[in-house]
Design an enzyme around this catalytic site. Structure first.
Site, PDB file in Angstrom:
ATOM      1  N   PRO A  41     -12.580  -9.743   7.830  1.00  0.00           N
ATOM      2  CA  PRO A  41     -13.138  -8.207   7.607  1.00  0.00           C
ATOM      3  C   PRO A  41     -11.919  -7.451   7.305  1.00  0.00           C
ATOM      4  O   PRO A  41     -11.936  -6.432   6.695  1.00  0.00           O
ATOM      5  CB  PRO A  41     -13.614  -7.863   9.114  1.00  0.00           C
ATOM      6  CG  PRO A  41     -13.485  -8.621  10.019  1.00  0.00           C
ATOM      7  CD  PRO A  41     -12.956  -9.905   9.363  1.00  0.00           C
ATOM      8  N   HIS A  53      11.386   0.333  -0.818  1.00  0.00           N
ATOM      9  CA  HIS A  53       9.946  -0.103  -0.674  1.00  0.00           C
ATOM     10  C   HIS A  53       9.500  -0.175  -2.321  1.00  0.00           C
ATOM     11  O   HIS A  53       9.323   0.884  -2.988  1.00  0.00           O
ATOM     12  CB  HIS A  53       9.187   0.818   0.001  1.00  0.00           C
ATOM     13  CG  HIS A  53       7.775  -0.031   0.186  1.00  0.00           C
ATOM     14  ND1 HIS A  53       6.561   0.628   0.199  1.00  0.00           N
ATOM     15  CD2 HIS A  53       7.405  -1.241   0.964  1.00  0.00           C
ATOM     16  CE1 HIS A  53       5.605  -0.083   0.455  1.00  0.00           C
ATOM     17  NE2 HIS A  53       5.830  -1.147   0.689  1.00  0.00           N
ATOM     18  N   HIS A  66       6.332  -8.737   1.722  1.00  0.00           N
ATOM     19  CA  HIS A  66       5.036  -8.997   2.254  1.00  0.00           C
ATOM     20  C   HIS A  66       4.106  -9.360   1.119  1.00  0.00           C
ATOM     21  O   HIS A  66       4.180  -9.449   0.143  1.00  0.00           O
ATOM     22  CB  HIS A  66       4.869  -7.614   2.648  1.00  0.00           C
ATOM     23  CG  HIS A  66       5.437  -7.230   3.989  1.00  0.00           C
ATOM     24  ND1 HIS A  66       4.904  -6.931   5.248  1.00  0.00           N
ATOM     25  CD2 HIS A  66       6.881  -7.171   4.210  1.00  0.00           C
ATOM     26  CE1 HIS A  66       5.781  -6.564   6.055  1.00  0.00           C
ATOM     27  NE2 HIS A  66       7.107  -7.128   5.527  1.00  0.00           N
ATOM     28  N   GLU A 110       1.326  -5.020  12.182  1.00  0.00           N
ATOM     29  CA  GLU A 110       0.205  -4.007  11.606  1.00  0.00           C
ATOM     30  C   GLU A 110      -1.173  -4.256  12.126  1.00  0.00           C
ATOM     31  O   GLU A 110      -1.844  -3.228  12.270  1.00  0.00           O
ATOM     32  CB  GLU A 110       0.477  -4.119  10.427  1.00  0.00           C
ATOM     33  CG  GLU A 110       0.133  -5.285   9.511  1.00  0.00           C
ATOM     34  CD  GLU A 110       0.602  -5.124   7.966  1.00  0.00           C
ATOM     35  OE1 GLU A 110       1.160  -4.575   7.439  1.00  0.00           O
ATOM     36  OE2 GLU A 110      -0.279  -6.002   7.193  1.00  0.00           O
TER      37      GLU A 110
HETATM   38  C1  NOJ Z   1       1.301  -4.232   3.705  1.00  0.00           C
HETATM   39  C2  NOJ Z   1       2.543  -4.635   4.311  1.00  0.00           C
HETATM   40  O1  NOJ Z   1       2.335  -5.735   5.104  1.00  0.00           O
HETATM   41  C3  NOJ Z   1       2.727  -3.445   5.036  1.00  0.00           C
HETATM   42  O2  NOJ Z   1       3.731  -3.494   5.959  1.00  0.00           O
HETATM   43  C4  NOJ Z   1       2.938  -2.070   4.211  1.00  0.00           C
HETATM   44  O3  NOJ Z   1       2.998  -1.078   4.889  1.00  0.00           O
HETATM   45  C5  NOJ Z   1       1.716  -1.894   3.091  1.00  0.00           C
HETATM   46  N1  NOJ Z   1       1.427  -3.285   2.697  1.00  0.00           N
HETATM   47  C6  NOJ Z   1       1.986  -1.004   1.974  1.00  0.00           C
HETATM   48  O4  NOJ Z   1       2.683  -1.617   1.324  1.00  0.00           O
HETATM   49 CA    CA Z   2       0.393  -7.634   5.253  1.00  0.00          CA
END
Ligand code: NOJ
Ligand code: CA
Length: 696
Positions: free
Chosen positions: A201, A406, A476, A501
């Site tokens: 999910p 980023h 990522h 996260e």
């Molecule tokens: C997924 C990444 O793992 C996370 O660290 C990031 O904040 C978000 N994508 C947004 O790019």
């Molecule tokens: Ca991720």
């Protein structure tokens, strides 16, 4: 009559089976043993000319008779009617230096066997297999040679078999073509059921077509031998999952495909495949120190990369995952403002932290998750109006802090490809040396997957292009690490696992306390991890009522040593670090190491690692446990006998518990030397962090 015929048929079948399993006599040397002779690989052809290998460890079979074959489009399969033309055996023993890493010097010591094969029948293809025996494992790869009238091959399936010698205990994630962000399951090999994990999910993309596992997949035999299956030097090829055959306790390589093209790999001849690897050790700890994966990659192609400095960083990041702020300007709670960034730069400068990550600085976030048409949306050079890119580059320079760029591509790689040069050139002009990239969502164009050949080439193109501008990448939703960092040391870190996260928002309660004691022996064998540790506000109040971190605070500190990465985030909101004595450990801890000692550990249970700072010679130690409290005895013999140290211990408080009392921590100063042995108590979900700073 029918019965008799059937009996005859069975007899014939038996003869054929026995016949075809018999070894062909070979006048060639087809065995290669590791330098200390603990591991040996045997290669032979069956009487039908099919290539076969097996592996022994301490003279006991560890991989039983295993077959090798390939299926192609427009060509007959390769894997029968072969003959050995010649074999060669060589030895390599070299020491090379990591520009940054878990240790400074790496010894690359192995024996190699190259088997040159040719089909006896048309099309008479030439095919080489390379086998390497190391003291910490084995590797094999294939070479496809020029073929008359054929310029390229289209591989529909690579079938490299790994025939196991028992129903080993296995730590695995599903063979997902799109994401590695699954929790590890501990089960017997025959109980692997990857398909039951299919619809996660919390994942933006997932595709698990069959009962397969991803690599690294780690196992323990009944005899206590540890095995981890992975691949090295994944270049211009599809990522490999391993299809599980529980009946025969066997696995076969299953490459990630492309539904757009209907094949797995397309390559011009000649070419070599990635290495298929098995790390083999007598105990779990030695898996972590194995350097097999980087050793199987080519030497550094970039030369001096001292423009990248390993560093700790804070960032405008956790606040988005908690919902305190957002990436997009239209939300009305934009996180990436000039003012907020300056606040983070000031904090970093005051706390021995060299980097600040800023997410949500550029335009496009209004059209991110949930949108199908994501091409041409993100702009990697245009800041939102409340973010002064140039002013912040100047301000951070003055404070001796580096902004970390980023780039969220939203899995629209063609858009990123188009802007890459311009985006890295902008970074170069601002002296911003590293970028976190992201690939959230299903890949556009449809039918491509994150781990297929097309994306493997995209990730590589990003690395090579970034290198031209002295830019390093932390990806990522990446392709898995396969030791490419040796060749391209601007591949500094990556995600490719369930990171911190998930604790902020996963509907399944987040990562359990056993997560990182498992990751250390699985995902971490592939390479550096951007896990982003360091949450002090464990219960996430007042932002998240239904989520929390499932470890103690001491466990969070220990992760700076246990989990290796040349960039380590202190991920919590910076205000949560104010007036926290435990934050001193994060201020002090190093990020680039001279040497690493794995003192003890069992997969999924606990692990203790000590690492020595490359610059100062100081030592840092981290130990973590799963949901079980335990006592850990540390033998300090890794310390230099001629030196004395100021030693600070950050340990779980007496009543600490990952759920009931996660922030209970005891900080004390002790005296130890190289002869000391000390026992420490780790709480349920707990940890231990020790800094050992050399006295003047
Ligand atoms: C997924 C990444 O793992 C996370 O660290 C990031 O904040 C978000 N994508 C947004 O790019
Ligand atoms: Ca991720």
């Amino acid at each position: 009559m029918i019965q008799k015929r059937f009996q005859k048929f069975l007899l014939a079948l038996l003869i054929i089976t026995v016949y075809s399993c018999a070894k062909q006599e070979s006048k060639h040397n087809t065995t290669v043993t590791s330098p200390s002779k603990n591991i040996s690989i045997d290669f032979w052809l069956q009487t039908d000319g099919s290539p076969t290998y097996s592996v022994t460890h301490r003279n006991k079979a560890i991989i039983d008779t295993s077959a090798i074959s390939f299926d192609f489009k427009d060509q007959i399969s390769l894997g029968k009617d072969l003959e050995i033309l010649s074999t060669t055996t060589t030895t390599q023993d070299e020491t090379w230096e990591m520009p940054w890493g878990e240790q400074k010097e790496v010894r690359n010591h192995y024996n190699e066997l190259i088997v040159n094969l040719k089909e006896k029948k048309a099309p008479h293809r030439l095919f080489n297999i390379y086998f390497r025996s190391y003291d910490d494992g084995i590797a094999l790869r294939y070479e496809f040679l020029n073929q008359e009238g054929v310029n390229e091959v289209i591989i529909l399936d690579e079938n490299t078999q790994f025939n196991l010698t028992g129903d080993h205990k296995t730590w695995w994630i599903p063979g997902d073509w799109d994401i590695y962000e699954h929790l590890y399951t501990e089960s017997s090999f025959t109980a692997i059921d990857a398909l039951s994990k299919a619809n996660h999910p919390s994942l933006g993309q997932t595709h698990i077509p069959e009962n397969a596992v991803n690599t690294p997949v780690t196992m323990r035999t009944k005899d206590g031998v540890h095995l981890s299956f992975h691949e090295a030097n994944l270049t211009d090829y599809a990522g490999m999952t391993l299809k599980v055959d529980p009946k025969n306790t066997s696995m076969t390589s299953e490459l990630v495909g492309s539904k757009r093209y209907g094949y797995k790999v397309k390559r011009a001849l000649p070419f070599k495949t990635p290495w298929r690897t098995i790390q083999i050790s007598d105990n779990a700890a030695d898996l972590i120190t194995s350097k097999l994966i980087v050793n199987l990659n080519e030497p550094n192609k970039l030369g001096d990369v001292s423009w990248f400095k390993p560093k700790k960083y804070v960032g405008i990041w956790w606040e988005m995952h908690l919902g305190k702020s957002s990436w997009d300007l239209a939300s009305g709670k934009h996180g990436a403002t000039t003012e907020n960034t300056k606040r983070h730069i000031d904090f970093a400068a005051a706390n021995n932290i060299d980097g600040v990550l800023v997410e949500g600085w550029n335009t496009g976030w209004e059209h991110w998750i949930g949108f199908e048409d994501r091409e041409g949306v993100f702009d990697f050079v245009t800041p939102y109006p409340d973010y002064d890119l140039k002013e912040l580059a100047k301000y951070s320079k003055e404070k001796d802090v580096e902004i970390i760029m980023h780039h969220e591509t939203s899995a629209a790689p063609r858009t990123y490809d188009q802007q890459m040069n311009q985006a890295y050139a902008l970074m170069d002009s601002l002296d911003i040396r590293s970028v976190k990239t992201g690939y959230v969502g299903k890949i556009i164009p449809k039918g491509e997957y994150h781990h297929g050949q097309w994306m493997v080439n995209h990730y590589r193109n990003a690395l090579e292009t970034a290198a031209k501008y002295n830019v390093a990448i932390n990806a990522h939703e990446p392709i898995k690490a396969t030791g490419i960092r040796r060749t391209y040391p601007n591949a500094i870190s990556r995600e490719g696992l369930r990171g911190q996260e998930f604790n902020a928002w996963a509907a399944d309660g987040g990562n359990p306390p056993s997560h990182l004691p498992t990751v250390a022996f699985t995902r971490m064998l592939a390479g550096p991890i951007d896990f982003t540790p360091g949450v002090f506000n464990i219960k996430l109040a007042p932002y998240k009522d239904n989520n929390q971190i499932n470890t103690t605070l001491a466990h969070q500190l220990a992760l700076y040593v246990v989990i290796y990465s040349p960039i380590q985030m202190a991920c919590d909101l910076i205000e949560n670090y104010e007036n926290q004595p435990a934050f001193q450990f994060i201020r002090d801890v190093a990020v680039d190491w001279n040497q690493t000692k794995v003192l003890n550990g069992e997969i999924g249970d606990f692990v203790t690692i000590a690492r020595q700072d490359r610059i100062t010679g100081n030592w840092f130690l981290g130990s973590i446990t799963d949901e079980n409290p335990r006592d850990i005895t540390i033998d300090f013999s890794f310390l230099d006998t001629s030196k004395t140290y100021d030693v600070v211990v950050y340990k779980d408080g007496k009543d600490a518990h990952w759920d009931k009392n996660p922030t209970s921590i005891a900080i004390e100063t002790i005296t130890v030397n190289a002869n000391s042995k000390e026992t420490f108590h780790l709480a349920a979900g707990g940890g231990l962090a020790i800094s050992l700073i050399e006295k003047e």
